[in-house]
Design a protein around this motif. Structure first.
Motif, PDB file in Angstrom:
ATOM      1  N   GLY A 297      81.337   2.564  42.061  1.00 47.30           N
ATOM      2  CA  GLY A 297      82.440   2.905  41.160  1.00 47.30           C
ATOM      3  C   GLY A 297      82.023   3.835  40.045  1.00 47.30           C
ATOM      4  N   GLY A 298      80.838   4.434  40.162  1.00 44.85           N
ATOM      5  CA  GLY A 298      80.354   5.341  39.121  1.00 44.85           C
ATOM      6  C   GLY A 298      81.157   6.626  39.063  1.00 44.85           C
ATOM      7  N   ARG A 299      81.039   7.317  37.929  1.00 44.16           N
ATOM      8  CA  ARG A 299      81.721   8.603  37.728  1.00 44.16           C
ATOM      9  C   ARG A 299      80.701   9.632  37.262  1.00 44.16           C
ATOM     10  N   LEU A 300      80.903  10.879  37.664  1.00 49.43           N
ATOM     11  CA  LEU A 300      79.979  11.928  37.240  1.00 49.43           C
ATOM     12  C   LEU A 300      80.023  12.096  35.729  1.00 49.43           C
ATOM     13  N   PRO A 301      78.862  12.152  35.064  1.00 48.52           N
ATOM     14  CA  PRO A 301      78.843  12.311  33.613  1.00 48.52           C
ATOM     15  C   PRO A 301      78.874  13.766  33.169  1.00 48.52           C
ATOM     16  N   LEU A 302      78.919  14.696  34.116  1.00 44.81           N
ATOM     17  CA  LEU A 302      78.963  16.108  33.748  1.00 44.81           C
ATOM     18  C   LEU A 302      79.692  16.884  34.838  1.00 44.81           C
ATOM     19  N   THR A 303      80.174  18.059  34.469  1.00 44.04           N
ATOM     20  CA  THR A 303      80.921  18.907  35.391  1.00 44.04           C
ATOM     21  C   THR A 303      79.978  19.579  36.378  1.00 44.04           C
ATOM     22  N   TRP A 304      80.327  19.537  37.652  1.00 39.43           N
ATOM     23  CA  TRP A 304      79.529  20.219  38.677  1.00 39.43           C
ATOM     24  C   TRP A 304      80.169  21.576  38.963  1.00 39.43           C
ATOM     25  N   TYR A 305      79.556  22.607  38.430  1.00 41.36           N
ATOM     26  CA  TYR A 305      80.056  23.970  38.611  1.00 41.36           C
ATOM     27  C   TYR A 305      79.598  24.542  39.947  1.00 41.36           C
ATOM     28  N   GLU A 306      80.323  25.558  40.407  1.00 40.76           N
ATOM     29  CA  GLU A 306      79.864  26.315  41.567  1.00 40.76           C
ATOM     30  C   GLU A 306      78.727  27.232  41.130  1.00 40.76           C
ATOM     31  N   ALA A 307      77.930  27.669  42.097  1.00 45.61           N
ATOM     32  CA  ALA A 307      76.688  28.382  41.790  1.00 45.61           C
ATOM     33  C   ALA A 307      76.914  29.648  40.983  1.00 45.61           C
ATOM     34  N   ASN A 308      78.052  30.318  41.195  1.00 44.28           N
ATOM     35  CA  ASN A 308      78.282  31.584  40.491  1.00 44.28           C
ATOM     36  C   ASN A 308      78.581  31.402  39.002  1.00 44.28           C
ATOM     37  N   TYR A 309      78.688  30.162  38.557  1.00 49.96           N
ATOM     38  CA  TYR A 309      78.941  29.913  37.132  1.00 49.96           C
ATOM     39  C   TYR A 309      77.839  30.498  36.256  1.00 49.96           C
ATOM     40  N   VAL A 310      76.605  30.456  36.746  1.00 57.67           N
ATOM     41  CA  VAL A 310      75.491  30.940  35.927  1.00 57.67           C
ATOM     42  C   VAL A 310      75.563  32.442  35.703  1.00 57.67           C
ATOM     43  N   ASP A 311      76.344  33.150  36.508  1.00 55.86           N
ATOM     44  CA  ASP A 311      76.484  34.595  36.348  1.00 55.86           C
ATOM     45  C   ASP A 311      77.659  34.967  35.447  1.00 55.86           C
ATOM     46  N   MET A 312      78.437  33.974  35.015  1.00 51.60           N
ATOM     47  CA  MET A 312      79.633  34.253  34.220  1.00 51.60           C
ATOM     48  C   MET A 312      79.371  34.374  32.731  1.00 51.60           C
ATOM     49  N   LEU A 313      78.232  33.844  32.272  1.00 50.16           N
ATOM     50  CA  LEU A 313      77.923  33.882  30.844  1.00 50.16           C
ATOM     51  C   LEU A 313      76.431  33.664  30.663  1.00 50.16           C
TER      52      LEU A 313
ATOM     53  N   PRO B 194      79.012  28.200  22.514  1.00 44.78           N
ATOM     54  CA  PRO B 194      80.358  27.622  22.359  1.00 44.78           C
ATOM     55  C   PRO B 194      80.850  26.933  23.624  1.00 44.78           C
ATOM     56  N   LEU B 195      81.533  25.798  23.464  1.00 42.94           N
ATOM     57  CA  LEU B 195      82.133  25.115  24.603  1.00 42.94           C
ATOM     58  C   LEU B 195      83.425  25.790  25.034  1.00 42.94           C
ATOM     59  N   ARG B 196      84.138  26.343  24.076  1.00 41.80           N
ATOM     60  CA  ARG B 196      85.414  27.003  24.384  1.00 41.80           C
ATOM     61  C   ARG B 196      85.174  28.399  24.957  1.00 41.80           C
ATOM     62  N   PRO B 197      86.120  28.923  25.746  1.00 41.00           N
ATOM     63  CA  PRO B 197      85.966  30.270  26.294  1.00 41.00           C
ATOM     64  C   PRO B 197      85.885  31.315  25.187  1.00 41.00           C
ATOM     65  N   ILE B 198      85.161  32.391  25.468  1.00 42.11           N
ATOM     66  CA  ILE B 198      85.149  33.551  24.581  1.00 42.11           C
ATOM     67  C   ILE B 198      85.854  34.667  25.340  1.00 42.11           C
ATOM     68  N   ASP B 199      87.144  34.765  25.119  1.00 42.88           N
ATOM     69  CA  ASP B 199      87.963  35.674  25.922  1.00 42.88           C
ATOM     70  C   ASP B 199      87.552  37.130  25.747  1.00 42.88           C
ATOM     71  N   SER B 200      87.139  37.501  24.542  1.00 42.69           N
ATOM     72  CA  SER B 200      86.783  38.897  24.288  1.00 42.69           C
ATOM     73  C   SER B 200      85.567  39.332  25.098  1.00 42.69           C
ATOM     74  N   LEU B 201      84.720  38.390  25.471  1.00 47.02           N
ATOM     75  CA  LEU B 201      83.533  38.691  26.257  1.00 47.02           C
ATOM     76  C   LEU B 201      83.672  38.276  27.713  1.00 47.02           C
ATOM     77  N   GLY B 202      84.775  37.622  28.034  1.00 49.65           N
ATOM     78  CA  GLY B 202      84.996  37.177  29.395  1.00 49.65           C
ATOM     79  C   GLY B 202      84.207  35.947  29.781  1.00 49.65           C
ATOM     80  N   TYR B 203      83.734  35.204  28.778  1.00 46.18           N
ATOM     81  CA  TYR B 203      82.952  33.998  29.075  1.00 46.18           C
ATOM     82  C   TYR B 203      83.876  32.810  29.313  1.00 46.18           C
ATOM     83  N   PRO B 204      83.653  32.047  30.372  1.00 49.91           N
ATOM     84  CA  PRO B 204      84.470  30.849  30.602  1.00 49.91           C
ATOM     85  C   PRO B 204      84.044  29.716  29.671  1.00 49.91           C
ATOM     86  N   GLY B 205      84.864  28.700  29.599  1.00 51.72           N
ATOM     87  CA  GLY B 205      84.507  27.535  28.804  1.00 51.72           C
ATOM     88  C   GLY B 205      83.522  26.650  29.531  1.00 51.72           C
ATOM     89  N   ARG B 206      83.117  25.619  28.821  1.00 52.53           N
ATOM     90  CA  ARG B 206      82.183  24.646  29.393  1.00 52.53           C
ATOM     91  C   ARG B 206      82.828  23.271  29.425  1.00 52.53           C
TER      92      ARG B 206
END
Length: 301
Positions: free
Chosen positions: A257-273, A279-291
């Motif tokens: 009944g456990g739950r993941l303690p963190l978000t599992w991103y797809e591999a291309n996430y590391v290339d997005m920012l 910052p946890l929130r997106p930086i729209d001016s730079l095109g960075y996604p949130g966390r």
């Protein structure tokens, strides 16, 4: 100093070495020190540190490595495991029908890997392979180590999977890949692990169960989408009795009944920012996604 912001305890040498100078320079006042000490001593009082119950000096290994506490370690591991995939209720396996198991590394015979980081000395280890032996005949194959660059041992693992009633692949990361002061360079399984999983799954006679040991997220989309892989469990680093917990869940002696303690991103996430972007929130001016699940709106594993 951080003590002004509510950090009451320093587990290193910084506070002892520099607090007096900070007070003399007016950067910290005595009132802040009194507040911090008051909070710390209240916690010690609540723990019974001053009333002789328990008498901490009398505690030793005999009080830790008891059957009761080993069972507690097992229960903690069971409750932490997360069921990520279970096609057509493949799990739990039926021990009356599953007589032979192919159990394949890199973590099938894990011991120290299971306790991860910041751990004490374990009383004992129960590896996955040791635990599965209590459920049936085990054919153990190396297949691949964590960062393997040699595919030659994959073929013996494939031969075992062709014969076994079920195949357990125990894969993942370790402290050579992820640790404090050691950043990962991607979100993929290292070495030939992906090839090991795909090739073994392709030829397996029975259901394939994938168990992932890691602290951080891993892009296992390929396994999620592979119809031959019937179930996936994430074990984290499950501690000294992690092997028993895994086997108990695979054969239905515990319902995960456990739950993941963190978000599992797809591999291309590391290339997005850049990973230096905090910052946890997106930086729209730079095109960075949130966390995290709160601020990331993209697709996840």
């Amino acid at each position: 100093m951080l003590i002004n912001t509510g950090l009451d305890l320093d587990c290193g040498a910084y506070y002892p070495n520099f607090t007096q100078t900070a007070v003399e320079q007016g950067k910290v006042n005595v009132g802040d020190l009194d507040r911090a000490l008051n909070y710390l001593y209240v916690v010690l009082m609540r723990l019974g540190y001053f009333d002789g119950s328990p008498t901490f000096k009398s505690l030793g290994k005999k009080d830790i490595c008891t059957k009761e506490h080993i069972e507690l370690a097992t229960e903690a591991a069971r409750e932490g495991l997360v069921l990520l995939k279970n096609v057509n209720e493949t799990l739990p396996l039926n021990s009356a029908k599953i007589k032979t198991l192919a159990v394949v590394r890199p973590h099938a015979n894990a011991t120290e890997v299971m306790i991860g980081n910041y751990a004490g000395v374990p009383c004992q280890y129960t590896s996955p392979i040791d635990a599965f032996k209590s459920y049936g005949e085990v054919m153990y194959e190396v297949g691949c180590d964590v960062a393997c660059q040699n595919e030659s041992l994959i073929f013996p693992a494939m031969r075992a999977a062709k014969k076994a009633d079920a195949t357990i692949l125990v894969v993942g990361l370790d402290l050579s890949v992820e640790a404090e002061g050691l950043d990962r360079v991607d979100l993929l399984l290292p070495g030939y692990q992906t090839q090991l999983i795909n090739q073994v799954a392709q030829v397996s006679k029975g259901p394939v169960i994938l168990v992932v040991m890691s602290a951080g997220c891993v892009d296992i989309s390929f396994a999620k989408q592979n119809d031959k892989i019937k179930a996936i469990l994430w074990a984290g680093y499950p501690g000294e009795e992690g092997g028993r917990a895994i086997a108990d869940i695979v054969f239905g002696h515990h319902n995960p009944g456990g739950r993941l303690p963190l978000t599992w991103y797809e591999a291309n996430y590391v290339d997005m920012l850049p990973m230096t972007s905090m910052p946890l929130r997106p930086i729209d001016s730079l095109g960075y996604p949130g966390r995290t699940y709160k601020f990331f709106n993209g697709s996840t594993v």
